[in-house]
Design an enzyme around this catalytic site. Structure first.
Site, mmCIF file in Angstrom:
data_model
loop_
_atom_site.group_PDB
_atom_site.id
_atom_site.type_symbol
_atom_site.label_atom_id
_atom_site.label_comp_id
_atom_site.label_asym_id
_atom_site.label_seq_id
_atom_site.Cartn_x
_atom_site.Cartn_y
_atom_site.Cartn_z
ATOM 1 N N GLY A 1 29.039 -41.635 150.331
ATOM 2 C CA GLY A 1 30.051 -41.745 151.374
ATOM 3 C C GLY A 1 31.457 -41.603 150.805
ATOM 4 C CD GLU B 1 34.443 -46.495 148.706
ATOM 5 O OE1 GLU B 1 34.519 -46.963 147.559
ATOM 6 O OE2 GLU B 1 33.345 -46.343 149.300
#
Ligand code: BES
Ligand code: ZN
Length: 876
Positions: A266, A303
């Protein structure tokens, strides 16, 4: 079967590195097939190590030259084999190596290391990809300060990005240019990144709470800048939230995100330079659904949050993966819960946990949140490490309370900053700040399998004596035959028949702030002098990752569905009721008898349709998935019967509540233009579930509405939802709509992916042929992970009745693709192969066919370690 000779890596064998690295200077001159990397690396002996020869990791590298302290080494001074470079007569002091390697990014189809994507250069180094760039101590406990000089042709690449802050840039002769990036924060090699190419930029800025200005950039394919705005907005909200919720402030002058179209995963948290699968960056109302927007928000946050939980504090070794991933998933879940509806977020997360992690935990690939051994680390980025890992953090917070949890986190962020840490060190921070003993709790990291907690209630109406008996057990998992009792926090409340919460104090047993901690094999809670048996609302908010076995009566379920003050358990009451009907119907169907559905379910559901939280009601209307039902049945599963049962209940529900659904559908129509905010997304989700149920329960009405909605929708959410409804119904209308959709979006790969997935998930026998035909579509490519996942992945993992076709054709097809894909991209091949993990739960004929297909894979002689590992464990 092929003999498995690959190495097993064990946690108990961990040894500190013999050598450390102080600084790395990487000079990269980019070229399609001959990229030259000059790495200047300062080594020093590790005081905690043993000295001896320096052994560097390397993979698929061509070494041009090697120099020690500036002096070229003759070839006999070192040995290179398939995976290492050994320096003979390594000086037992600090020294510098200058390593020149040549790379062929154009030939890199694994998408690990340096590779090309749509004409750009990018890198992916986690977990062990840096060794495909230069020879290195490619392990997370070797942390160094990196400087990267990037050189490229101006005409080929206007953008030159690296980790950290840009400290220099300029022109070079003959149309070349360069940039130098310096990252002052020591980091492991897996966080290294560079991106070079022609990209468009959307810029912004963020002022940190201590007043530092951070320049933000989202880089996308030129022409797609207008789809990057939401990602930038999500990033700014994430940065703010992390300061408030965890006191985490950003620590560089720039933060860049690059979207690439070829990416195995991802997204990736490289320091100061996150690289994303473009699917999780690009969004516009016309091309992205509400679900896409929610995913983008969550992944951007995830992230970004790694900057502290992962980067500033990294993992000592890959066994500690959950230290960064489980914790960061918990953090992104909390972020989304705060930005959106907490209840709906929790329900969605539990759905994912049950469908992915519970399935993994009950099958051949079950492993502890912190594994003891692995052959291929890429195969351990699993729902267990991620989602169960996040549940362990959530339980820790429940057990300690919010204040002590935050104190422990603050301590962790301060104490372990700049280090490569372990789970033990993480837990120690909470022990030290709270004074609690967490030894027993820590078992959750070591024991695989989902605990089953069975609850039995006894009530004596004469004396008013009410006893709840709790007993826990966990089934054996691979390598762990005997299981111990776990520490299980059970959030509990009692309701009367009118749904009012009762305040009860147990005579025996302890309830602290509505939480009962079951930490032995069995325990009781006893209450006295009650007038009636209360309705037991247990495992509220899904307070532990367990299976709860509680024989709630239908009447009590209906009380909870209507009144429970815990929204999760309101939803669970509906799910539990539906599941009971679905299981029974699957069995009836398998025996060839007519299915029957208790109308009280539809009746009860009809009473919640008018609530205010639309997203929540949509969750109540969404029945358990086919794989959820299969998992509940547990063995001897007939996927066709399961599919028919689910279709049957949807039909019955849609028929029974057709009129209120029609009304709801009409009321929820809006003239406002699309906004991706949670409220309007919630209304769309409810309206679209209503449409789906109508189309199956009252086809003449529902299908007409779906056609109309498909034609008039001004956004992808409504348009695609209508298409999905049409796709579930055989006939001309769906083929026309599918073709129209493909023509409209033929130049938009991310939208075509939805179209591929949708068709791959149609639960009809013709689907396999359709999927094979679609492989020849000009928009499809076996080389792009998104395309592969959207078509083949969706078929294998998202269409249980067709992947598990009775004739075995689904297995044959998917196994061929796995073998084929393994030659170019082993990571993606291994993921697709994961679809076989439920094979042992099937009825005997399918089981035999699946086994044959698996053995055919296992018998190939050139398997990657990735596929070999999964196929071996799946068959074991
Ligand atoms: N560190 C991972 C990315 C990664 C995974 C790299 C596996 C190499 C191998 C990243 O932080 C991550 O977890 N990404 C997830 C999405 C996230 C929101 C759970 C992913 O890529 O699926
Ligand atoms: Zn992550």
């Amino acid at each position: 079967m092929r003999l498995d000779t690959s190495r097993v890596i064990r946690l108990v064998d961990y040894k500190a590195p013999d050598w450390l690295i102080e600084t790395v200077h990487l000079d990269a001159t980019l070229d399609d097939t001959r990229t030259r990397i000059v790495a200047t690396i300062q080594f020093k002996p590790n005081p905690k190590g043993m000295g001896g020869a320096l052994v560097l990791d390397g993979d698929d590298l061509v070494l041009e030259s090697l120099a020690l302290d500036g002096v070229q080494l003759p070839t006999f001074a070192y040995t290179i084999d398939r995976h290492t470079l050994t320096l003979h007569d390594t000086p037992q002091r600090a020294f510098t190596l200058t390593i020149v390697t040549l790379l062929d990014p154009a030939a890199n189809s694994q998408l690990m290391g340096l590779y090309r994507s749509s004409g750009n250069y990018c890198t992916q180094c986690e977990a062990e990809g840096f060794r495909r760039i230069t020879f290195f101590l490619d392990r997370p406990d070797v942390m160094a300060v990196y400087t990267t000089r990037i050189v490229a042709k101006k005409e080929e690449a206007s953008v030159l990005l690296g980790n950290g802050n840009r400290v220099e840039a300029g022109d070079l002769p003959n149309g070349w240019h360069y940039a130098v990036w310096h990252d002052p924060h020591p980091k492991p090699s897996y966080l290294f990144a560079l991106v070079v190419g022609k990209l468009g930029k959307v810029g912004g800025s963020f002022m940190t709470r201590s007043g530092r200005n951070v320049e933000l950039g989202i880089y996308v394919e030129s022409g797609k800048e207008n789809r990057a705005g939401y990602a930038l907005d999500a990033l700014i909200r994430s940065m703010k939230w992390d300061e408030e919720a965890f006191g985490c402030e950003y620590d560089l002058d720039v933060f860049n995100i690059v979207a690439v179209s070829d990416f195995n995963m991802g997204a990736m948290e490289n320091k100061g330079l996150n690289i994303f699968n473009d699917k999780y960056v690009l969004a516009s109302p016309e091309t992205a659904t509400d679900a896409d927007y929610a995913n983008i928000e969550a992944i951007i946050a995830h992230e970004y949050f790694h900057n502290w939980t992962g980067n500033r504090i990294t993992c000592r070794d890959w066994f500690q993966l959950c230290l960064k991933e489980g914790l960061t998933v918990f953090r992104d879940q909390e972020f989304s819960a705060d930005q959106r509806s907490r209840a709906v977020k929790r329900i969605a997360d539990v759905r994912t946990l049950r469908s992915q992690q519970f399935t993994e935990d009950s099958g051949p690939l079950a492993h502890p949140v912190r594994p003891f051994e692995y052959r291929e680390i890429n195969n351990f980025y699993t729902p267990t490490v991620y989602e169960k890992g996040a549940e362990l953090i959530r339980m820790l917070k429940t057990l300690l309370g919010a204040d002590d949890f935050r104190k422990g986190m603050d301590e962790y962020l301060a104490r372990c900053d700049g280090t490569a840490a372990t789970i033990e060190e993480f837990i120690a921070c909470f022990v030290d700040t709270s004074g609690r003993d967490l030894t027993h709790f820590a078992r959750w990291y070591e024991q695989a399998g989902t605990p089953l907690v069975s609850v039995t209630e006894t009530f004596d109406s004469e004396s008013g004596h009410y006893r709840i008996h709790f007993a826990q057990s966990t089934k054996p998992t691979p390598g762990q035959p005997d299981k111990q009792a776990m520490v299980i926090p059970l959030a509990i409340a009692f309701l009367n028949k009118q749904g009012l919460e009762l305040k009860l104090t147990p005579k025996t047993g302890q309830l602290d702030d509505h939480v009962f901690v079951l930490d032995t094999e069995s325990a009781d809670l006893v209450f006295e002098h009650l007038d009636e048996k209360p309705v037991l609302s247990a495992l509220r908010g899904f307070s532990a990752p367990i299976v709860l076995e509680l024989d709630t009566s239908d009447d009590d379920r209906l009380v909870m569905l209507a009144h429970d003050t815990d929204p999760f358990n309101r939803w669970q009451a509906a799910q539990g009721f539906a599941m009971k009907l679905l299981k029974a119907a699957s069995i009836t169907r398998r025996e060839g008898r007519e299915m029957h559905f208790d109308p009280r379910f539809a009746e009860a559901v009809s009473h919640v349709l008018n609530g205010k939280d639309h997203a929540f009601i949509a969750q109540i209307l969404a029945l358990p998935s086919e794989s959820d039902i299969a998992r509940e049945i547990g063995d001897n599963v007939d996927p066709d019967a399961v599919r028919d049962a689910r279709l049957g209940l949807r039909r019955a529900l849609g028929h029974h509540i057709g009129q209120p659904l029609q009304l709801l559908y009409a009321t929820l129509e809006t003239k406002e233009s699309y906004r991706p905010d949670p409220q309007s997304a919630g209304s769309r989700s409810l309206r679209n579930v209503a449409l789906d149920l109508l189309a199956i329960g009252m086809p003449e009405i529902g299908l007409r509405l779906a056609e109309q909605q498909y034609r008039t929708a001004d956004n992808m959410t409504d348009r695609f939802a209508a298409l999905a409804v049409l796709a579930q119904h055989r006939g001309e209308a769906r083929e026309i709509a599918l073709e129209h959709f493909a023509n409209t979006f033929e130049n938009d790969p991310l939208v075509l992916d939805k179209w591929f997935s949708l068709q791959a998930s149609i639960p009809e026998l013709e689907t396999l042929d359709r999927v094979k035909r679609l492989m020849a579509h000009p928009g499809f490519s076996m080389k792009n992970p998104n395309r592969l996942r959207s078509l083949i992945g969706a078929f294998a993992a998202g269409n249980p009745s067709q992947f598990n076709r009775a004739d075995g054709a689904g297995y044959d097809f998917v196994s061929e693709i796995v073998i084929d894909t393994d030659r170019s991209n082993p990571q993606v091949a291994a993921r697709i192969l994961g679809a076989f993990k439920t094979w042992r739960t099937l009825e005997p004929d399918r089981r035999a066919l699946a086994e044959t297909a698996l053995r055919r894979i296992a018998d190939q002689d050139q398997l990657s370690p990735d596929v070999l590992d999964i196929v071996t464990r799946t068959l074991a």
